[in-house]
Design a protein around this motif. Sequence first.
Motif, mmCIF file in Angstrom:
data_model
loop_
_atom_site.group_PDB
_atom_site.id
_atom_site.type_symbol
_atom_site.label_atom_id
_atom_site.label_comp_id
_atom_site.label_asym_id
_atom_site.label_seq_id
_atom_site.Cartn_x
_atom_site.Cartn_y
_atom_site.Cartn_z
ATOM 1 N N ALA A 20 -76.201 -80.196 -0.071
ATOM 2 C CA ALA A 20 -76.040 -79.613 -1.284
ATOM 3 C C ALA A 20 -76.736 -78.823 -1.721
ATOM 4 C CB ALA A 20 -75.527 -80.786 -2.245
ATOM 5 N N GLY A 21 -78.122 -79.102 -1.809
ATOM 6 C CA GLY A 21 -79.324 -78.274 -2.159
ATOM 7 C C GLY A 21 -79.492 -76.994 -1.609
ATOM 8 N N ALA A 22 -79.273 -77.001 -0.261
ATOM 9 C CA ALA A 22 -79.298 -75.718 0.221
ATOM 10 C C ALA A 22 -78.005 -74.815 0.502
ATOM 11 C CB ALA A 22 -79.998 -75.913 1.778
ATOM 12 N N LEU A 24 -75.018 -75.149 -1.306
ATOM 13 C CA LEU A 24 -74.394 -74.748 -2.553
ATOM 14 C C LEU A 24 -75.134 -73.290 -2.960
ATOM 15 C CD1 LEU A 24 -73.880 -77.796 -4.712
ATOM 16 C CD2 LEU A 24 -72.021 -76.465 -3.790
ATOM 17 N N PRO A 25 -76.477 -73.152 -2.972
ATOM 18 C CA PRO A 25 -77.040 -71.945 -3.222
ATOM 19 C C PRO A 25 -76.494 -70.993 -2.433
ATOM 20 C CG PRO A 25 -78.800 -73.638 -3.430
ATOM 21 C CD PRO A 25 -77.537 -74.083 -2.948
ATOM 22 N N ALA A 26 -76.386 -71.237 -0.979
ATOM 23 C CA ALA A 26 -75.764 -70.392 -0.132
ATOM 24 C C ALA A 26 -74.556 -69.998 -0.249
ATOM 25 C CB ALA A 26 -76.044 -70.862 1.362
ATOM 26 N N TYR A 28 -73.034 -69.695 -3.201
ATOM 27 C CA TYR A 28 -73.306 -69.037 -4.313
ATOM 28 C C TYR A 28 -73.729 -67.424 -3.975
ATOM 29 C CZ TYR A 28 -74.412 -67.897 -9.222
ATOM 30 O OH TYR A 28 -74.250 -67.379 -10.519
ATOM 31 N N ALA A 29 -74.622 -67.385 -3.121
ATOM 32 C CA ALA A 29 -75.121 -66.044 -2.657
ATOM 33 C C ALA A 29 -74.136 -65.564 -2.102
ATOM 34 C CB ALA A 29 -76.307 -66.369 -1.774
ATOM 35 N N LEU A 30 -73.059 -66.031 -1.106
ATOM 36 C CA LEU A 30 -72.342 -65.554 -0.489
ATOM 37 C C LEU A 30 -71.154 -64.818 -1.476
ATOM 38 C CD1 LEU A 30 -71.621 -67.766 2.462
ATOM 39 C CD2 LEU A 30 -72.431 -65.544 2.618
ATOM 40 N N VAL A 32 -71.936 -63.904 -4.542
ATOM 41 C CA VAL A 32 -72.581 -62.654 -5.092
ATOM 42 C C VAL A 32 -72.276 -61.586 -4.149
ATOM 43 C CG1 VAL A 32 -74.705 -61.748 -5.805
ATOM 44 C CG2 VAL A 32 -74.089 -64.306 -6.649
ATOM 45 N N ARG A 33 -72.477 -61.846 -2.966
ATOM 46 C CA ARG A 33 -72.452 -60.735 -1.722
ATOM 47 C C ARG A 33 -71.015 -60.105 -1.887
ATOM 48 N NH1 ARG A 33 -75.330 -59.493 2.933
ATOM 49 N NH2 ARG A 33 -73.849 -58.316 4.479
ATOM 50 N N LEU A 35 -69.078 -59.785 -4.046
ATOM 51 C CA LEU A 35 -68.692 -59.192 -5.423
ATOM 52 C C LEU A 35 -69.418 -57.887 -5.281
ATOM 53 C CD1 LEU A 35 -68.398 -61.733 -8.297
ATOM 54 C CD2 LEU A 35 -66.590 -60.389 -7.020
ATOM 55 N N ALA A 36 -70.824 -57.899 -4.818
ATOM 56 C CA ALA A 36 -71.880 -56.745 -4.926
ATOM 57 C C ALA A 36 -72.468 -56.437 -3.717
ATOM 58 C CB ALA A 36 -72.645 -57.267 -5.996
ATOM 59 N N GLY A 37 -72.022 -56.888 -2.464
ATOM 60 C CA GLY A 37 -72.607 -56.512 -1.333
ATOM 61 C C GLY A 37 -72.308 -55.206 -0.909
ATOM 62 N N PRO A 38 -72.804 -54.635 0.108
ATOM 63 C CA PRO A 38 -72.452 -53.338 0.594
ATOM 64 C C PRO A 38 -71.013 -53.186 0.992
ATOM 65 C CG PRO A 38 -73.885 -54.637 2.271
ATOM 66 C CD PRO A 38 -73.869 -55.301 0.982
#
Lengths: 78, 431
Positions: A20-22, A24-26, A28-30, A32-33, A35-38
């Motif tokens: 959960a701790g690692a 979920l942030p991962a 979320y990061a995916l 974000v990526r 939506l806004a990644g290259p």
Amino acid sequence: MSDFINWGALTSVVVVGLVAGAGLPALYALGVRALAGPGSRNGVGRLSPVRVTAAVAFLAIVLSAIVFAIMLIIDSRA
Amino acid sequence: MTEPVLLVLVVATALTFDFTNGFHDTGNAMATSIATRALKPKQAVLLSASLNLVGAFLSLAVAATIAKGIVNAGVVTLDVVLGGLVGAIVWNLLTWVLGIPSSSSHALVGGVVGAVLAAVGSDGVQWDGLVAKVLLPALLAPLVAILVGAIATGLVVRATKDVPQDTNDRMFRWGQIGSASLVSLAHGTNDAQKSMGIILLALIAADAVPQDSSVPFWVVLSCALAIGLGTYTGGWRVIRTLGKGLVELEPRQGMAAETSSAAVILASSHFGYSLSTTHVATGSILGSGVGMRGASVRWHIASRMFFAWSVTVPAAAAVGAACYYLDQTIGSYAVLGLLAVVSVGIFAWSRRKPVNHKNVNDDWDAGTESLIAESYIDHDPSLLVMSKKRRKMEKKRRKRLAKLVKQAKLEDQARLAEQNAQREADHVGLH
């Protein structure tokens, strides 16, 4: 030593903490990526539907984890 | 001392402890959000305080036990509880003024253990329980949290390394607020419960409520208010250390750290292996520095904390024991008097170098230039208004500079004069 440390509980804490701790942030990061990644926007600056779907899916998992966490907090009274 | 008076004193002290608990632990949830400017300092403490308040109302089934499995239940009298509470409050205040995050629950356990030792000797303490439930978890919690926080940060940074920085900052600030809110809520539920348990215990001991009573509503309400108010007051010193002192955080790290804290805290309370919120939150922040390439961790500050954690139990125990002794020889009023004197003293000490919502985010190794730069970026002219202390320091600096300039000038003049003399001498020599 084994008497002093409840290894079973500690292992569960580490495993769940990592998932959960690692995880979920991962996720979320995916999101974000996606939506806004290259390459997320085409020539006219539009997002591809695939990426939007992926982002929504990732964020939905994260949101449901938050709901689950709140339920855990409320449930901890019992 | 008559029981009703002692009862009132214990209840008041328990609420005071609840207050210091809230205010000491604001940083666990909100330090990262404040440091990365996801929230303005005042917004952050308001959000955290509200969630602590709500969380406190969620904890309904409170057991009337204190330090269960660590001291023998039979020896816990009201006087012991009072000594334990005062020991915990004193330790909380002392670590706050030093800006060290430290576990309120460990302080409470320490205080009670000390009071029990003073009351009945070492037979009253279950040493195995103390080691297994308090001392070892204090070592393990930061390690687990560093591991989770580092992996979380590593994954996040890897996934978003080619996303524009401003998009990252914006998105992860939201994630940060969400995860910090969870930590606040969990804190309110867990920690307000402790104070409620103590008050319920005191009420039962004084026969004010029946043995099997549930927590009266006024206890829930007052504990919720005390912890909320404490959180809103904000332990700015601790927030500053956690948010700025350990690692220079950016929103991605803050979000990873706070989610890792929330996950580890919730998992630990769910699996019944209780880890201190403070230790976990600190560990996660350290982990977010370990997991990001190029981020530096100020380990010397972290090691100061680890030291403080290792002495929390004995230090609070010493105060707890002293208070119990004072209580037995002079009376409970003496204990409260001591608490008042120590509190006022520590508060006065804190005024010498105040940390508040205005300067909580200043650079850790602050100089005047960075302050001006920061106020310029924030367009907050109030930051430019110098405090008395800074003004004084600035004056001193100018004086020192002026002195240096003067000295340099004098040296210059001397050199010039020497050169002139030399030239004159040469001139004379030529003729």
